[in-house]
Design an enzyme around this catalytic site. Structure first.
Site, PDB file in Angstrom:
ATOM      1  N   ASP A  50     -28.469  12.527   0.638  1.00  0.00           N
ATOM      2  CA  ASP A  50     -29.687  13.315   0.478  1.00  0.00           C
ATOM      3  C   ASP A  50     -30.224  13.615   1.861  1.00  0.00           C
ATOM      4  OD1 ASP A  50     -30.476  10.682   0.977  1.00  0.00           O
ATOM      5  OD2 ASP A  50     -32.270  10.831  -0.260  1.00  0.00           O
ATOM      6  N   TRP A  70      -6.015  -5.305   1.446  1.00  0.00           N
ATOM      7  CA  TRP A  70      -5.409  -6.530   0.953  1.00  0.00           C
ATOM      8  C   TRP A  70      -4.699  -6.262  -0.373  1.00  0.00           C
ATOM      9  CZ3 TRP A  70      -9.159 -11.237   2.024  1.00  0.00           C
ATOM     10  CH2 TRP A  70      -9.463 -11.267   3.391  1.00  0.00           C
ATOM     11  N   VAL A  98       0.834  -1.203   0.000  1.00  0.00           N
ATOM     12  CA  VAL A  98       0.000   0.000   0.000  1.00  0.00           C
ATOM     13  C   VAL A  98       0.868   1.251   0.000  1.00  0.00           C
ATOM     14  CG1 VAL A  98      -1.804   1.280   1.210  1.00  0.00           C
ATOM     15  CG2 VAL A  98      -1.860  -1.215   1.181  1.00  0.00           C
ATOM     16  N   SER A 135       2.679  -7.804   6.167  1.00  0.00           N
ATOM     17  CA  SER A 135       1.797  -8.764   5.492  1.00  0.00           C
ATOM     18  C   SER A 135       2.156  -8.940   4.025  1.00  0.00           C
ATOM     19  CB  SER A 135       0.345  -8.305   5.625  1.00  0.00           C
ATOM     20  OG  SER A 135      -0.042  -8.193   6.980  1.00  0.00           O
ATOM     21  N   ASP A 176       9.948   2.591   6.685  1.00  0.00           N
ATOM     22  CA  ASP A 176       9.486   1.285   7.141  1.00  0.00           C
ATOM     23  C   ASP A 176      10.384   0.791   8.262  1.00  0.00           C
ATOM     24  OD1 ASP A 176       7.404  -0.900   5.776  1.00  0.00           O
ATOM     25  OD2 ASP A 176       8.896  -1.782   7.129  1.00  0.00           O
ATOM     26  N   GLU A 197     -44.030  12.539   9.902  1.00  0.00           N
ATOM     27  CA  GLU A 197     -43.001  12.086  10.820  1.00  0.00           C
ATOM     28  C   GLU A 197     -43.198  12.891  12.093  1.00  0.00           C
ATOM     29  OE1 GLU A 197     -39.222  12.657   8.962  1.00  0.00           O
ATOM     30  OE2 GLU A 197     -39.499  11.029   7.514  1.00  0.00           O
ATOM     31  N   TYR A 252      -8.204 -22.212  -0.052  1.00  0.00           N
ATOM     32  CA  TYR A 252      -7.788 -21.746  -1.375  1.00  0.00           C
ATOM     33  C   TYR A 252      -6.419 -22.337  -1.700  1.00  0.00           C
ATOM     34  CZ  TYR A 252      -4.984 -18.172   1.104  1.00  0.00           C
ATOM     35  OH  TYR A 252      -4.088 -17.526   1.909  1.00  0.00           O
ATOM     36  N   HIS A 300      -3.641 -16.204  10.087  1.00  0.00           N
ATOM     37  CA  HIS A 300      -4.279 -16.983   9.025  1.00  0.00           C
ATOM     38  C   HIS A 300      -3.301 -18.048   8.551  1.00  0.00           C
ATOM     39  CE1 HIS A 300      -5.940 -18.086   5.176  1.00  0.00           C
ATOM     40  NE2 HIS A 300      -5.016 -17.440   4.511  1.00  0.00           N
TER      41      HIS A 300
END
Length: 806
Positions: free
Chosen positions: A537, A345, A13, A43, A33, A636, A247, A219
């Site tokens: 709106d 991700w 990212v 990740s 970093d 209302e 997967y 994970h």
């Protein structure tokens, strides 16, 4: 002078942000970093890289599609295609729904029989599967390579990257970012700081008083030893076996297996470095082999060739989950210049970076991001308990078949209206939304079905999918509203009080319609962004010279208003939702019910449509707005919370003579579709202008100025329009996001739909080419069926609006 930008995080990212921001001309960019460049240890460094573009969210699908296009151009994407297989009838039906989403969002796809699946992926046991969903443009993102390639482009434009440079504090003064302070004692000046720190992002946010609602979760991912059936040269598609939370992808002659079926494991960030000691990077926890055993057993069943193999290595990788599964994007409301781009991700990374870069540089993102906005959460949804519980649930549900009307099961009963005890007595079935308990229908009204059926009202049966979270009682409630009178709990409607000497000017500048009317006037109006897209709106009631009540859509509106408040204190903004309540009393007998309770004249002549009145019902002070989202006579009726139970009881007792009922949200939705009323966030977003959405009547171009006016003045005629369509078959039902075809070619998609008790057909909204006109025929692909429909003029029911103005 160019702003100085510091991006925290050089993963997928952060590098994409540096590339996208420098591409827009801002080149004074520094990326830091805590780890090495570019396999930083976050990740991104261990991401398996599977990119499946299809998503129920149009926004997320578009972000993924851009990521595929960009990474392909960088030589960092392998277009092997994606294959999702079904081993249960429920999943096979769901793959039809996914195929519908892909068609709606313009992603190439097709449904395959077992033989076709096996030809694409020869390791599959074709006897175990019922079919598959193939997306040829999906594939493998080479995440670290993509990060490095994007970083290099940014460096070529002037950006710099600093590895082993951990940001430990955000420097700020007088409500504005000034820079960052690093662990080695550096101060890096900045006008804009973007946190793209991944699962460390919540910790960074806390340092500047910002809740970043994400939970780092572990994970499981494993790789096999060599699989004899693979020659290492085959380019098999990425594969999902969602019935078992699995997967797969290939690594030459090995197979990588990801598993979501294990016990959720939120990560303790305080002990992260201790827990990951000895692992290759701080985003990897030790592999728990016992948790993976069910995954391996199921994998061998689906891919029998794995029986000649075994697991060689594995790890429990850490990445971020959020309460609703979406990214967290936006600017800190109380610290100008501090932005977050978290819980993203790899699949959506480049798309997110483009949108956030556009947002930062120009002030407006080029895609609707309301589903990903940092400020979309209610106050209670920012509590640590809520974030943890719902993020864990999001992990559990990653591959579950989720119904579009499925609601959160925990936590519940966090927000209830004063009417809630009475609703329970009437056996209300509650949906949850924004933590409010919202009656969907009332079992107490079941007896009306037989009575109305005797009068010819149809209650057509539904298929299994559309009958979930639904009751035919809602048809009776909608019909009763049209013929008698009903009470609707409108308490969850977000409302603000805007007051002060600058209130009128403030609202005039931000909204499209003319608010400068006498006290007692109600105005329907829009909030636009600078591009002319519809942000929301509103219903604005002028209750006094300097006092307005604004009916809005949620926390994003409050954020929008707050950021634009004048600095001189001339405008006060308050969210009054929780301290007030509202009953909608609607139907042809509404006036007979309410008038005896009120000393003021409630006749149409004295109290016309789109007017407001502050008065009393019995001894209860109320504010009545002559508006009707269901398109019927009525009001209302608002009061403060302490009077809520008494207001309900008063109206309920007065309604006995007229057989008044309480009615729920499903009937409400059906009635608003009959009357042609849009729902923001579902039928229209910032990607649509008022003319596209059929809301040009709410825009006064003769106003001196309002936000978005210039964009509307320069806009071309709409190429697409929101249209009402009516399905032919009285038994046909659609739920939203289904593709719509014109002359056999996909041309648009359904936004929302509901069964109309008035015409005995389902009415839906759909985005279609402007060339498609009322009377034209269209087709809607719903799961395994195709339904015919006709584009209809609006509103479908009561086109002369006589019901409201009785």
């Amino acid at each position: 002078m160019q702003p100085r930008v510091v991006i925290i995080g050089a993963g997928i990212v952060g590098t994409a942000l540096a590339d996208e921001i420098t591409a827009r001309g801002w080149t004074d960019v520094t990326v830091t970093d805590r780890g090495p460049l570019f396999r930083t240890g976050g990740s991104t460094s261990h991401a398996p890289g599977l990119v499946f573009q299809t998503n129920p969210s149009k926004t997320m699908a578009e972000l993924a599609r851009y990521t595929v296009e960009k990474f392909s151009g960088l030589g960092a994407f392998d277009t092997v295609g994606g294959l999702e297989v079904a081993t249960t009838p429920e999943r096979w039906t769901d793959l039809h729904r996914r195929h519908g989403w892909a068609t709606s969002w313009g992603i190439p796809s097709r449904l395959l029989d077992p033989e076709e699946c096996a030809r694409l992926h020869p390791l599959l046991d074709r006897e175990r599967i019922l079919g598959g969903f193939h997306t040829p443009t999906d594939g493998l993102a080479l995440a670290v390579r993509a990060a490095e390639k994007q970083a290099q482009r940014a460096i070529d434009r002037g950006a710099r990257f600093l590895g082993y440079c951990e940001v430990v504090d955000i420097v700020h003064r007088e409500g504005r970012v000034r820079g960052v302070h690093t662990a080695d004692g550096q101060d890096l000046p900045a006008d804009i700081v973007i946190s793209a720190a991944g699962f460390w992002g919540a910790e960074l946010g806390r340092r500047v008083g910002l809740t970043v609602p994400l939970v780092p979760m572990a994970h499981q991912f494993a790789k096999t030893v060599q699989v004899p059936a693979l020659d290492g040269e085959e380019r098999l598609p990425i594969l999902r076996h969602q019935d078992a939370d699995l997967y797969y992808r290939t690594y030459g002659d090995r197979i990588g297996i990801g598993y979501y079926g294990h016990t959720p494991r939120p990560v303790d960030m305080d002990n992260l470095l201790r827990d990951t000691a000895g692992e290759p990077m701080p985003s990897m926890l030790p592999f728990i082999e016992s948790e993976f055993e069910p995954a391996w057993a199921e994998s061998v069943r689906l891919l029998p060739a794995l029986g000649d193999s075994k697991i060689d290595e594995g790890f429990d990788g850490i990445f971020s989950f959020t309460p609703d599964g979406g990214p967290i994007l936006g600017e800190h409301r109380d610290l100008d210049g501090f932005w977050v781009a978290e819980a993203v991700w790899v699949t959506h990374s480049a798309g997110v970076a483009r949108a956030v870069a556009e947002w930062i540089v120009t002030g407006t993102p080029d895609i609707d991001l309301h589903e990903a906005d940092l400020h979309r959460f209610e106050d209670a949804a920012r509590s640590p308990e809520f974030i943890r519980r719902t993020s864990v649930q999001a992990f559990v549900e990653v591959y579950d078949i989720l119904h579009p009307h499925q609601y959160r099961t925990e936590p519940r009963n966090v927000r209830t209206s004063p009417f809630h005890p009475r609703q329970c007595e009437l056996e209300a079935y509650f949906f949850e939304g924004a933590l409010w308990e919202r009656p969907a229908w009332y079992e107490a009204n079941a007896g009306l079905m037989e009575e109305l059926a005797a009068d010819g009202v149809e209650f057509p049966p539904r298929d299994d999918w559309s009958s979930r979270f639904h009751s035919q009682i809602s048809i009776a409630e909608a019909k009763w509203t049209r013929t008698h009178v009903a009470l609707y709990d409108m308490t969850p409607l977000t409302r603000y009080e805007v007051s002060g000497p600058g209130a009128l000017g403030f609202l005039q500048e931000l909204t499209t319609n003319d608010i400068a009317k006498k006290p007692g006037a109600v105005t329907y109006t829009l909030l636009l962004d600078a591009r002319g897209g519809i942000r929301s709106d509103l219903t604005v009631a002028r209750l006094g010279g300097q006092l307005f009540q604004v009916g809005a859509n949620g926390p994003l509106d409050f954020d929008w208003f707050t950021r634009r408040l004048p600095g001189d204190g001339s405008v006060t903004l308050r969210d009054i939702t929780g301290g007030t309540c509202c009953v909608g009393v609607w139907g042809p007998q509404a006036r007979e019910l309410v008038q005896p309770l009120c000393a003021d004249d409630l006749s149409h002549k004295a109290f016309g449509y789109f007017k407001a009145l502050r008065t009393y019902l019995g001894s209860i002070p109320v504010t009545m707005l002559r508006v009707s989202y269901v398109g019927e006579l009525g009001w209302e009726i608002y009061t403060t919370a302490e009077y809520g139970a008494a207001l309900w009881d008063l109206l309920w007792a007065a309604g006995r003579e007229y057989r008044a009922i309480a009615a729920g949200r499903i009937a409400f939705n059906s009635l608003r579709l009959e009357k042609g009323y849009r729902s923001w966030g579902t039928d229209m977003t910032t990607e649509h202008t008022p003319d596209m959405a059929g809301l040009g009547f709410a825009v006064r171009m003769n106003k001196h100025s309002f936000l978005g006016k210039r964009a509307l003045e320069a806009a071309d005629p709409p190429a697409r329009l929101l249209r009402s369509i009516v399905l032919d078959d009285p038994h046909a039902v659609v739920l939203g996001k289904e593709p719509v075809s014109v002359d056999g070619t996909p041309a648009g998609y359904v936004t929302s739909a509901g069964y109309s008790a008035t015409i005995g057909r389902t009415i839906a909204y759909a985005w279609l080419p402007a060339s498609v006109q009322p009377g034209d025929r269209v087709e809607i692909a719903y799961l395994t069926q195709v339904f015919g429909a006709t584009v209809h003029t609006e509103p479908v029911v009561d086109p002369d609006m006589s019901l409201i103005r009785r």
